[in-house]
Write a protein that holds these residues in place. Structure first.
Motif, PDB file in Angstrom:
ATOM      1  N   TYR A 825       0.825  -1.199   0.000  1.00  0.00           N
ATOM      2  CA  TYR A 825       0.000   0.000   0.000  1.00  0.00           C
ATOM      3  C   TYR A 825       0.860   1.250   0.000  1.00  0.00           C
ATOM      4  O   TYR A 825       1.924   1.279   0.604  1.00  0.00           O
ATOM      5  CB  TYR A 825      -0.917  -0.006   1.221  1.00  0.00           C
ATOM      6  CG  TYR A 825      -1.851  -1.197   1.255  1.00  0.00           C
ATOM      7  CD1 TYR A 825      -3.021  -1.190   0.509  1.00  0.00           C
ATOM      8  CD2 TYR A 825      -1.517  -2.312   2.007  1.00  0.00           C
ATOM      9  CE1 TYR A 825      -3.851  -2.293   0.522  1.00  0.00           C
ATOM     10  CE2 TYR A 825      -2.351  -3.407   2.033  1.00  0.00           C
ATOM     11  CZ  TYR A 825      -3.538  -3.398   1.278  1.00  0.00           C
ATOM     12  OH  TYR A 825      -4.361  -4.493   1.300  1.00  0.00           O
ATOM     13  N   LYS A 851      -4.120   5.438  -6.549  1.00  0.00           N
ATOM     14  CA  LYS A 851      -4.161   4.209  -5.758  1.00  0.00           C
ATOM     15  C   LYS A 851      -4.573   3.010  -6.609  1.00  0.00           C
ATOM     16  O   LYS A 851      -4.024   1.902  -6.467  1.00  0.00           O
ATOM     17  CB  LYS A 851      -5.115   4.374  -4.589  1.00  0.00           C
ATOM     18  CG  LYS A 851      -4.621   5.371  -3.544  1.00  0.00           C
ATOM     19  CD  LYS A 851      -5.619   5.491  -2.394  1.00  0.00           C
ATOM     20  CE  LYS A 851      -5.118   6.486  -1.340  1.00  0.00           C
ATOM     21  NZ  LYS A 851      -6.059   6.615  -0.212  1.00  0.00           N
ATOM     22  N   TRP A 854      -1.695   2.097  -8.737  1.00  0.00           N
ATOM     23  CA  TRP A 854      -0.664   1.475  -7.904  1.00  0.00           C
ATOM     24  C   TRP A 854      -0.961   0.008  -7.595  1.00  0.00           C
ATOM     25  O   TRP A 854      -0.056  -0.821  -7.597  1.00  0.00           O
ATOM     26  CB  TRP A 854      -0.496   2.265  -6.604  1.00  0.00           C
ATOM     27  CG  TRP A 854       0.318   1.524  -5.569  1.00  0.00           C
ATOM     28  CD1 TRP A 854      -0.138   0.855  -4.491  1.00  0.00           C
ATOM     29  CD2 TRP A 854       1.730   1.373  -5.548  1.00  0.00           C
ATOM     30  NE1 TRP A 854       0.883   0.285  -3.780  1.00  0.00           N
ATOM     31  CE2 TRP A 854       2.055   0.596  -4.421  1.00  0.00           C
ATOM     32  CE3 TRP A 854       2.755   1.832  -6.397  1.00  0.00           C
ATOM     33  CZ2 TRP A 854       3.358   0.259  -4.099  1.00  0.00           C
ATOM     34  CZ3 TRP A 854       4.057   1.490  -6.037  1.00  0.00           C
ATOM     35  CH2 TRP A 854       4.357   0.705  -4.927  1.00  0.00           C
ATOM     36  N   HIS A 855      -2.215  -0.324  -7.362  1.00  0.00           N
ATOM     37  CA  HIS A 855      -2.588  -1.699  -7.030  1.00  0.00           C
ATOM     38  C   HIS A 855      -2.192  -2.646  -8.158  1.00  0.00           C
ATOM     39  O   HIS A 855      -1.617  -3.723  -7.902  1.00  0.00           O
ATOM     40  CB  HIS A 855      -4.098  -1.792  -6.772  1.00  0.00           C
ATOM     41  CG  HIS A 855      -4.577  -3.175  -6.479  1.00  0.00           C
ATOM     42  ND1 HIS A 855      -4.299  -3.835  -5.296  1.00  0.00           N
ATOM     43  CD2 HIS A 855      -5.300  -4.053  -7.242  1.00  0.00           C
ATOM     44  CE1 HIS A 855      -4.830  -5.030  -5.316  1.00  0.00           C
ATOM     45  NE2 HIS A 855      -5.452  -5.196  -6.499  1.00  0.00           N
ATOM     46  N   TYR A 858       1.814  -2.665  -8.532  1.00  0.00           N
ATOM     47  CA  TYR A 858       2.464  -3.438  -7.468  1.00  0.00           C
ATOM     48  C   TYR A 858       2.164  -4.933  -7.634  1.00  0.00           C
ATOM     49  O   TYR A 858       3.031  -5.777  -7.383  1.00  0.00           O
ATOM     50  CB  TYR A 858       1.991  -2.962  -6.094  1.00  0.00           C
ATOM     51  CG  TYR A 858       2.646  -3.715  -4.965  1.00  0.00           C
ATOM     52  CD1 TYR A 858       3.932  -3.384  -4.526  1.00  0.00           C
ATOM     53  CD2 TYR A 858       1.984  -4.801  -4.354  1.00  0.00           C
ATOM     54  CE1 TYR A 858       4.538  -4.098  -3.500  1.00  0.00           C
ATOM     55  CE2 TYR A 858       2.590  -5.504  -3.337  1.00  0.00           C
ATOM     56  CZ  TYR A 858       3.866  -5.149  -2.925  1.00  0.00           C
ATOM     57  OH  TYR A 858       4.473  -5.865  -1.914  1.00  0.00           O
TER      58      TYR A 858
END
Length: 977
Positions: A825, A851, A854-855, A858
């Motif tokens: 996170y 976000k 990013w999820h 990642y």
């Protein structure tokens, strides 16, 4: 002696002619008795008193040839005429030698005159041979020509006349001695005397049938005449009494015949004659009509076989008329409501017992028992309501009922719903049109006998059915009109002449073969048939409609109606049945030719035969499920189960545990999540997978084509059987509990026994991670748009949002490169930093977009790292055996995937055992139940087994059966004739 008596007779005659003593009126010599004139006055002058031709009332009406001899009823006397007794000795002496000639001449002359009179009288009589059953009409016209009152006054009293007459007994004894010599003349005289006496008996006392002179005939015209109306009333009463007498005699004979036939049929049923009873003609004919109804319920084919179609306005009395013909109260009854909701075909036939039974049932209802009658009425009402579809009021489905009993007239009647003029609340809006269409469908048959029922107690102008009947049969060649409730009509109708106009066919705009008037009770539903018959006979016996000739005797009572309808029905049958047999023979040839041209290599299987064939195929395919190998079952179950649970394992178990700091935390997280998963979701998911796998295999076997042997006509049926079976099948509920324990034990085990299992776990993990990585990259590509290669090759570009996503992705990738151990996170300050960096380059970005991006970035980074870790762990089995002691390499994730893989294998094996040992057999049982239900549901079979081939085979079978039944019926009809 004879001459003396003759002289005395002459004196008496002259005394009667000239003397006024004891006589109120002079009587000419011609008015004396014919016997006296013939014997005692053979020489009477003929010029002045020539006998005129007889003028008697029987000239135009009587056909009697020989009349019986009848003795006179006048009293015998033994006193002569005292004033001339002084001369009989002198006359006897003077004519003693001529007595034989006198007697002979008198006898011959009298005989000749009597014979001439008798022949003339006989020639003038007309032939009344056809009217022997009634009293001759001349009897009623005697009083027009003879005034009996004046004649009685003119004749002397019986006592006075008896004193004046000679002793006829002694004269008869004397004449009898000469019988052999004078027999011809004596016989003629006897006949004339008998004829005169007969006419005297037919008239009133003292009546004289002969009027010999014109003067007497002219004087009779002035006599008082009796009223014509009284004579007609007397004659009609006599005719009615005679007809009722013969009617009762006929009914008594029919009742005796009915009892005798009942005894004979009962003996046949008991097998006394040791012979098998053949079906009656009407039963054979009814079977043909039932087959035709199944063949084409909408009457689209040329079905012209006769039926008696009963139509009428609602509450006109149709049901009551049918019950009187059937001799039983068999129909449900109601007051002012529609009771007949579908056509009811009633086949009447003769039998030893009065029973009723339905076409599709073996139960017999004893119509002599009230409880059976109530049960029959209730069954008819239930069948009617069941035949009516939802949203409708009436049905086109025909209820077939057979009624047998001693003395019943053989015929087939179809009771239709009553015609209505207004649709009331609670009825479907199209009820009126539906009833009209049903009635027209039955009546348009050119050989159908229309029994039109009209309520006589209501105004004729309110009738609806008569217009409908006149449209279907304008010439009235096959219509029989029945006027019901005549008792109420006679009581309430102001003008009885309207009833006469109806029966004569002058009031309604329709024509008919015959018109009948009936009474079907007093309106009480509890009345018996016998009481209704007695009431009907009593009413017509006392009815003014018959006494005034408004109705004829043959036009009344349901008995006469039943006989007339039966005669008309069988006449229609004999005239049309052979023509219909030829028509179906031609239809059969056409259908057979069409089948040979279109389906030369296929057998003619109708819908039922095709269903049996499909049933066998389906059962064979269900049995073939047991032949599936265990390996195939386990591979399918394991693969499908992993597809269902892989997302949960990766997202909810592996990824959260892999992001922990050390191996202890990883194992703890994994154990907790696996325990939760096993207790709640995994067993249920495994059973679902097993059931779906069984469905797939079952469907594959059901729909898989078998090469050239596959018949696509069964596809719809197999699909329906499959769907219904799956809907009914339920997995064993106890399977989840036993499966939960097995799965929990499998996941608790962490001991990998050999290197092969280690490598299999690594391979399983790599396949899973690569699959997830591929899915993640596909999602990222959709977010940022096509790369530069696709943009150049396919001439596509990125959207504005995709450009923002692409810039955000590039910025986040820089963040990961700077910190490879970054957690899953983003921190808030990191989100702010990325947003400001993008804004510095002129890209405005929302924090939520950062976000989300990013999820996926990642996730891709983590999966790639995990795959690299898998490669490192290929050589880690040695360290695993040492529990990773003194080693920096930790492969706990490999152990996790091995535990998952092993759990999948054990679960698949357990489910396979449940499938092969329990569920496949239960599925086969469900399939059999579904097929049995479909076999009983004819509508289902018609819906599932459709197509030109099926319809052609069905029609061909039905036409063959109809033709065979018709030919058998025609043969039996000829044998009976």
């Amino acid at each position: 002696m004879w001459r003396t008596r003759a002289a005395a007779a002459c004196v008496i005659c002259r005394s009667l002619a000239n003397s006024s003593c004891g006589i109120k009126r002079k009587s000419p010599l011609q008015n004396l008795h014919l016997v006296s004139r013939s014997i005692h006055h053979p020489y009477y002058p003929s010029s002045k008193f020539q006998r005129p031709p007889l003028r008697i009332s029987i000239q135009q009406f009587s056909s009697l040839n020989r009349l019986p001899l009848h003795k006179t009823k006048l009293l015998n006397v033994k006193h002569g005429y005292q004033s001339h007794r002084n001369f009989w000795l002198a006359r006897l002496a003077s004519r003693l030698l001529k007595v034989r000639y006198l007697i002979l001449g008198s006898a011959v002359g009298g005989g000749y005159t009597a014979k001439k009179t008798y022949d003339q009288w006989k020639d003038m009589m007309p032939d009344l041979e056809d009217y022997k059953w009634i009293v001759p009409d001349f009897i009623w016209e005697l009083d027009e020509l003879v005034d009996f009152e004046k004649l009685l006054k003119a004749l002397p009293d019986a006592d006075d006349l008896a004193k004046l007459l000679p002793d006829f007994d002694k004269i008869g004894e004397s004449l009898a001695s000469l019988k052999g010599f004078l027999s011809p003349g004596y016989n003629l005289v006897s006949e004339v005397i008998g004829a005169s006496d007969l006419l005297l008996l037919l008239g009133s006392p003292g009546e004289t049938a002969f009027r010999a002179t014109d003067q007497g005939y002219e004087s009779d015209k002035q006599f008082k005449k009796v009223s014509d109306k009284e004579k007609i009333d007397q004659l009609q009463e006599e005719l009615l009494r005679t007809q009722l007498k013969y009617q009762r005699m006929l009914e008594r004979l029919e009742k005796e015949n009915k009892e005798l036939r009942k005894l004979v049929l009962q003996r046949d049923d008991k097998g006394i004659h040791q012979r098998k009873l053949k079906k009656s003609l009407i039963d054979m004919y009814s079977e043909v009509l039932d087959i035709l109804s199944d063949y084409d319920a909408s009457y689209n084919t040329q079905d012209h076989l006769p039926r008696v179609v009963v139509v009428g306005d609602q509450s006109a009395g149709k049901t009551s008329v049918l019950e009187m013909i059937a001799q039983a109260r068999i129909f449900p009854r109601g007051s002012g409501e529609m009771m007949t909701r579908s056509p009811v075909k009633v086949t009447l036939s003769e039998g030893p017992h009065h029973v009723a039974l339905f076409k599709d049932s073996s139960r017999e209802f004893d119509l002599t028992k009230e409880e059976d009658l109530a049960a029959l009425r209730n069954e008819i009402e239930i069948r009617m309501r069941n035949s009516v579809k939802e949203g409708c009021t009436v049905s086109t489905e025909t209820i077939s009922l057979s009624v047998k009993g001693p003395g019943l007239q053989r015929m087939v009647l179809v009771d239709l719903p009553g015609v209505i003029s207004t649709v009331t609340s609670g009825m479907a809006p199209d009820t009126k049109e539906t009833i009209f269409s049903i009635s027209k469908a039955y009546m348009q048959n050119p050989n159908a006998i229309i029994l039109c029922i009209q309520d006589g107690s209501v105004d004729a102008e309110r009738s609806i059915v008569t217009d409908l009947v006149s449209q279907m049969d304008p010439q009235g060649k096959r219509t029989i009109f029945v006027l019901t409730k005549v008792d109420l009509a006679e009581k309430n109708v102001a003008s009885p002449n309207r009833i006469q106009q109806i029966i004569e066919g002058k009031l309604f705009p329709m024509k008919a073969l015959g018109y009948f008037a009936v009474v079907t009770g007093k309106g009480n539903s509890s009345e018996s048939i016998e009481s209704i018959k007695e009431y009907e006979e009593e009413f017509f016996q006392n009815s003014k409609l018959l006494k005034t000739s408004m109705l004829k005797a043959h036009q009344v009572t349901t008995k006469n109606l039943s006989l007339a309808v039966s005669d008309c029905f069988w006449k229609m049958v004999r005239e049309s049945v052979e023509q219909q047999a030829d028509a179906f023979k031609a239809t059969r040839f056409n259908l057979e030719t069409e089948w040979k041209n279109n389906y030369p290599r296929l057998r003619e299987l109708d819908r039922n035969e095709l269903f049996e064939k499909a049933k066998n195929e389906i059962l064979d395919e269900v049995i073939s499920l047991t032949q599936v190998t265990p390996k195939h079952w386990e591979e399918m179950l394991e693969k499908t189960l992993w597809e269902r649970v892989s997302t949960h394992v990766i997202e909810n178990i592996y990824l959260p545990a892999a992001q922990t700091a050390n191996s202890g935390t990883f194992n703890t997280t994994v154990d907790i999540k696996l325990k939760q998963w096993t207790d709640k979701q995994l067993p249920n998911k495994a059973v679902e997978v097993a059931w779906e796998t069984l469905q797939e295999e079952f469907s594959r076997f059901m729909t898989e084509k078998k090469g050239k042997e596959h018949d696509d006509i069964f596809d719809k049926l197999k699909q329906a059987v499959k769907e219904e079976t799956i809907k009914r099948h339920k997995w064993n509920e106890r399977a989840e509990d036993s499966l939960r324990v097995i799965q929990h034990n499998a996941l608790e085990d962490r001991s990998i026994s050999d290197k092969q299992q280690w490598d299999a776990a690594i391979h399983f993990m790599e396949e899973t991670l690569q699959s997830r990585l591929k899915d993640t990259e596909s999602v990222i590509e959709d977010m940022v748009g096509p790369n530069w290669k696709k943009r150049w090759l396919h001439w596509v570009g990125r959207t504005k949002e995709q450009n923002i996503r692409n810039e955000t992705k590039n910025e986040l990738e820089k963040l990961i490169k700077c910190n490879e151990d970054h957690p899953a996170y983003l921190a808030n300050d990191e989100v702010t930093t990325v947003r400001k960096n993008l804004e510095a380059r002129g890209v405005a970005v929302d924090p939520c977009l950062i976000k989300d991006t990013w999820h996926q970035i990642y996730r891709r980074y983590f999966l790639k790292s995990a795959l690299n870790h898998c490669n490192l762990c290929r050589r880690g089995f040695y360290y695993y055996q040492r529990h990773f002691v003194d080693s920096e390499l930790e492969c706990n994730d490999i152990v996790l995937f091995w535990r998952i893989q092993r759990m999948l294998a054990i679960t698949a094996n357990t489910l396979r055992q449940q499938l092969t040992n329990t569920e496949v057999r239960r599925l086969e049982k469900n399939v059999k139940e579904v097929l049995e239900d479909f076999a009983e549901d004819n509508e289902k079979k018609v819906m599932l087994l459709t197509g030109k081939r099926v319809q052609l085979a069905e029609d061909l079978k039905k036409v063959r059966e109809i033709q065979e039944k018709l030919e058998a019926f025609i043969e039996a009809l000829h044998q009976e004739k």
